[in-house]
Design a protein around this motif. Structure first.
Motif, short mmCIF file in Angstrom:
data_model
loop_
_atom_site.label_atom_id
_atom_site.label_comp_id
_atom_site.label_asym_id
_atom_site.label_seq_id
_atom_site.Cartn_x
_atom_site.Cartn_y
_atom_site.Cartn_z
N ALA A 147 0.83 -1.21 0.00
CA ALA A 147 0.00 0.00 0.00
C ALA A 147 0.87 1.26 0.00
CB ALA A 147 -0.93 -0.01 1.21
N ARG A 148 2.03 1.21 0.65
CA ARG A 148 2.92 2.37 0.68
C ARG A 148 3.47 2.67 -0.71
NH1 ARG A 148 7.26 2.92 4.08
NH2 ARG A 148 6.96 5.09 3.58
N PHE A 149 3.71 1.63 -1.52
CA PHE A 149 4.11 1.86 -2.91
C PHE A 149 3.01 2.65 -3.63
CE2 PHE A 149 7.06 -1.83 -2.45
CZ PHE A 149 8.20 -1.22 -2.93
N ILE A 196 4.01 4.31 -7.11
CA ILE A 196 5.00 3.39 -7.68
C ILE A 196 4.33 2.04 -7.94
CG2 ILE A 196 7.16 2.14 -7.25
CD1 ILE A 196 7.93 4.50 -5.37
N GLU A 197 4.51 1.53 -9.14
CA GLU A 197 4.01 0.21 -9.48
C GLU A 197 4.94 -0.83 -8.86
OE1 GLU A 197 3.33 -2.47 -13.50
OE2 GLU A 197 3.94 -0.38 -13.69
N ALA A 198 4.38 -1.71 -8.02
CA ALA A 198 5.21 -2.69 -7.33
C ALA A 198 4.57 -4.07 -7.41
CB ALA A 198 5.41 -2.30 -5.87
N ASP A 199 5.34 -5.03 -7.88
CA ASP A 199 4.90 -6.42 -7.95
C ASP A 199 5.55 -7.21 -6.83
OD1 ASP A 199 3.49 -5.81 -10.30
OD2 ASP A 199 5.23 -6.28 -11.55
N ASP A 215 7.12 -4.22 5.93
CA ASP A 215 6.37 -3.07 5.40
C ASP A 215 7.29 -1.93 4.95
OD1 ASP A 215 7.11 -2.40 7.97
OD2 ASP A 215 5.10 -1.94 8.67
N GLY A 216 8.60 -2.17 4.91
CA GLY A 216 9.55 -1.12 4.54
C GLY A 216 10.10 -1.21 3.14
#
Length: 120
Positions: free
Chosen positions: A34-36, A41-44, A109-110
């Motif tokens: 969720a932070r991405f 930022i697109e994060a897979d 979560d970092g």
């Protein structure tokens, strides 16, 4: 997107680690993803178990996109018995995504913080 490029997060699948409750880590990973989104930022996510064909799963994930950064989770990096697996993960990233920065998160979560150090 802020033109930063996509991020791949490679980590241990908490549901496949025997002998402990995966729920807190599952929730922390979700907070991290969720932070991405908060940063645009697109994060897979690529979650693996080291003994379950993890290398081919990671190679498939790396091949999906031209990632700007790959974050390797602490479960892979910090657990001494997984040292050889950690080395394999790093070399797979170098081989299959040579243009990507490699980052390390200190908590589940970092991952966004780790990626942002290299995407700025």
């Amino acid at each position: 997107m802020h033109g930063t490029g996509a991020v791949l997060v490679v980590g241990l699948d908490p549901a496949k680690i025997p002998g402990w409750n995966p729920e807190p880590v599952v929730k922390a990973i979700a907070r991290g993803q969720a932070r991405f989104e908060d940063h645009g930022i697109e994060a897979d996510l690529c979650l693996v178990a080291p003994d379950e064909n993890a290398e081919s799963v990671i190679i498939e994930a790396l091949a999906r996109k031209d990632y700007a950064c790959v974050v390797v989770g602490g479960g892979i990096r910090k657990h001494e018995p997984l040292l050889e697996f950690f080395e394999k993960v790093i070399n797979l990233i170098r081989q299959h995504s040579p243009g990507a920065a490699i980052a390390f998160n200190s908590t589940p979560d970092g991952a966004a913080d780790a990626a942002l150090r290299w995407l700025r």
